[in-house]
Enzyme design. Structure first.
Site, PDB file in Angstrom:
ATOM      1  N   GLU A   1       0.824  -1.213   0.000  1.00  0.00           N
ATOM      2  CA  GLU A   1       0.000   0.000   0.000  1.00  0.00           C
ATOM      3  C   GLU A   1       0.857   1.262   0.000  1.00  0.00           C
ATOM      4  O   GLU A   1       0.433   2.293  -0.535  1.00  0.00           O
ATOM      5  CB  GLU A   1      -0.948  -0.015   1.196  1.00  0.00           C
TER       6      GLU A   1
ATOM      7  N   HIS B   1       1.327   2.144  -3.596  1.00  0.00           N
ATOM      8  CA  HIS B   1       0.179   2.870  -4.140  1.00  0.00           C
ATOM      9  C   HIS B   1       0.185   4.320  -3.675  1.00  0.00           C
ATOM     10  O   HIS B   1       0.042   5.254  -4.472  1.00  0.00           O
ATOM     11  CB  HIS B   1      -1.118   2.213  -3.666  1.00  0.00           C
TER      12      HIS B   1
END
Length: 490
Positions: A256, A259
C-alpha cells in the site's frame, strides 16, 4: 475568462468533491461505527448525485468546444475531461446514485458474510450490484463489449480480448514454474510463533519509512481488506494483522505504500486536475508490486528485515538470513490472493478475470458462483476450497462494484517486470541500499521516471517511457524463473 480557464476552475471543484467522497469511503472501512452503514450509504449516494451532475453539466460541452490549450499538460487535461464527460453523460443520474448507495451497503453485508462464512447472506446483494453494473456497462458500451466498457474505467485503452491473450501466453510458464517449485526437494521452512499486533504494527511503520512513506501526508490504519486512499497532500494506507503471520501485515503495508507513494509523488502542479492521479490501476499496481516484491522480497531487503524481526520478536524459528529470504518467498498452495506468493499470484487473478467476464456477459449467474469458483480453484490450484471466506468471499471488489479491476493486478505485475529491468540497469547499487533498509534509490528512480507524471501520458506511454522499451510479460517471467529457480535449486 477563457473557456479553458472556466473549464479547469470547474474541474478543480469537481476533483475536490471527489476527494471528499473518497475520504468517506476510507472512513467507512476504517473507523466508522458499524451502526452507521445505512446513513453512510445515503451520504455516498448523495455525493454521487452531486458529482454526476457536475460531470454531465452542459457547460462542460461548451467549454470543451471553446478550449484552446497551448501546453501538453492542458491538452491532456482537456482530453481526460472530455473522455469523462462523454462516458458519464451516458449513465443516468439515477443509476449512478443507486450504484453508490447499494455498493456502500454491500460492503458491510460482504464483511459480515465473510466473518460468518455465509455466502447466502451476500449473494442476493451481489446479484443486485451485478444487475446495476450490467446496466451501466450497456449504457457505456453503446453497442460494444460490456466488459470492455467497464475495464475502461481502470485501464483505459485495454480490452478483455487483449488481456485474455496476454494471460494465455503467461499461464504455461507460470504453471510449469509452480509445479517445479512445489515438487522440488528443497522446501523453505515456514515461519512459526505468536507475533503480537502492536509489535507488528511498529515494524510495519518502520518498513513504510524505509520505503520513503511521507508520514506528514499519510497515516496507517487497520482494515479488513488493505487499501490506500487519497491523493495530493493526503494519501493514507491500511493494513491488517494476523498474529500467526507477520508477513501479512508487513507486505500489505509495503504494497500500500507503493500505491500511496505514487499519488504523493505526482507533480504538485497537477493537484485538483485530471492529471493529479495515477493514470490507471495497472500502472498503480506496478508501483505497489515493485515496492512489495522486486524490492521488498529481494534478498537484500529481507536481510535487513530479518535483523529487525529477530529483535522485535525476541528471536525467530528461522535463524539464518538466507533461510529467512527463502521463507519470505515460500510457495504454498494457499487460498488467499493477497497472501499469495509471486509464482501463483497471477493465477489467482486470472481465475477472477474469467469469472467476472462471465458474470457481466450473463454466461454465469450469481446463484452458481460459489460452485464455479470452487471448481475453477480446484482445477487451477489442485486444492479444494475449505470455506467461503477462503474462496468467493475473500475479496471485497465485486461487493463494491469493481468489475474490470481484477485483471489490472496481473497487468501491474507485467508492468513491474518491465520497470524492474530498467531500474536495475540504471541503479546497479540498489541492493546495497536495500540491505541497509533504505529503498530511496529505487523509490526516487520510480518517482522521477514514472510517478511524477501522474495522468500526463497514457498507461502504455508512461510504462514504455520509464522502462525504455515495449511492454511484454518476458521480463516478469524471466525474473520469476531466475529468482525461484535459485531459491528452490531447480
Amino acid at each position: 475568462m477563457s473557456a479553458l480557464t472556466d473549464l479547469l476552475a470547474f474541474q478543480r471543484q469537481t476533483e475536490a468533491l471527489s476527494s471528499v467522497a473518497e475520504r468517506l469511503g476510507w472512513d467507512q472501512e476504517t473507523v466508522m461505527p458499524r451502526g452507521a452503514t445505512e446513513q453512510r450509504a445515503e451520504e455516498m449516494g448523495a455525493m454521487e448525485e452531486v458529482l454526476h451532475e457536475r460531470r454531465t453539466d452542459p457547460r462542460l460541452g461548451e467549454w470543451l468546444d471553446g478550449a484552446d490549450p497551448q501546453t501538453d499538460a492542458d491538452r491532456r487535461a482537456v482530453d481526460l475531461i472530455a473522455r469523462d464527460f462523454a462516458r458519464t453523460s451516458r449513465v443516468p443520474a439515477r443509476l449512478a446514485s443507486e450504484l453508490a448507495r447499494l455498493t456502500s451497503l454491500a460492503q458491510g453485508i460482504w464483511a459480515e458474510a465473510r466473518a460468518k462464512d455465509a455466502p447466502e447472506d451476500f449473494l442476493p446483494t451481489l446479484d443486485q450490484v451485478l444487475m446495476l453494473k450490467r446496466e451501466e456497462a450497456a449504457a457505456l458500451a453503446d453497442g460494444g463489449d460490456l466488459y470492455d466498457a467497464l475495464l475502461e474505467d481502470y485501464e483505459p485503452g485495454m480490452t478483455g480480448a487483449r488481456l485474455a491473450s496476454l494471460f494465455d501466453a503467461m499461464r504455461p510458464r507460470l504453471v510449469t514454474l509452480r509445479d517445479d517449485v512445489l515438487g522440488a526437494d528443497r522446501q523453505p521452512q515456514p515461519l512459526s510463533g505468536h507475533f503480537p499486533q502492536e509489535t507488528q504494527l511498529r515494524l510495519a511503520r518502520s518498513c513504510a519509512t524505509a520505503f520513503g512513506y511521507d508520514w506528514t501526508r499519510g497515516r496507517i490504519d487497520l482494515a479488513v481488506h488493505p487499501f490506500s486512499s487519497g491523493r495530493w497532500q493526503d494519501s493514507r494506507i491500511t493494513t491488517r494483522v494476523v498474529e500467526t503471520d507477520p508477513f501479512n501485515c508487513i507486505y500489505s503495508t509495503i504494497h500500500e505504500v507503493g500505491h500511496s507513494s505514487y499519488e504523493l509523488g505526482i507533480d504538485p502542479d497537477y493537484a485538483f486536475t485530471p492529471l493529479g492521479r495515477g493514470v490507471s490501476m495497472g500502472v498503480h499496481e506496478s508501483q505497489s508490486r515493485i515496492y512489495e516484491n522486486q524490492m521488498g522480497r529481494g534478498r537484500a531487503f529481507t536481510g535487513w528485515l530479518f535483523e529487525r524481526m529477530s529483535e522485535a520478536f525476541d528471536g525467530l524459528n528461522i535463524t539464518d538470513p538466507d533461510a529467512f529470504y527463502a521463507t519470505v518467498n515460500r510457495v504454498t498452495p494457499g487460498y488467499i490472493r493477497t497472501e499469495s506468493d509471486e509464482v501463483q499470484y497471477n493465477l489467482h487473478v486470472m481465475l477472477r478475470f474469467d469469472l467476472e467476464r462471465d458474470l457481466i456477459s450473463g454466461r454465469l449467474d450469481t446463484r452458481d458462483l460459489v460452485e464455479a469458483w470452487n471448481a475453477r480453484f480446484l482445477k487451477d490450484f489442485g486444492v479444494a476450497v475449505d470455506r467461503p471466506a477462503n474462496g468467493l468471499l475473500q475479496d471485497v471488489h465485486w461487493a463494491v462494484g469493481l468489475f474490470g479491476y481484477f485483471p489490472t493486478y496481473a497487468l501491474g505485475n507485467v508492468y513491474a517486470g518491465c520497470l524492474n529491468q530498467a531500474l536495475r540497469a540504471d541503479v546497479p547499487d540498489l541492493d546495497e541500499a536495500l540491505a541497509r533498509g533504505d529503498a530511496t534509490p529505487g523509490t526516487e528512480w520510480l518517482r522521477e521516471n514514472l510517478q511524477r507524471h501522474g495522468g500526463l501520458m497514457t498507461p502504455t506511454e508512461v510504462i514504455e517511457t520509464a522502462s525504455g522499451g515495449p511492454i511484454g510479460p518476458e521480463p516478469l517471467l524471466d525474473y520469476l524463473e531466475e529468482k525461484f529457480g535459485r531459491i528452490y535449486a531447480l
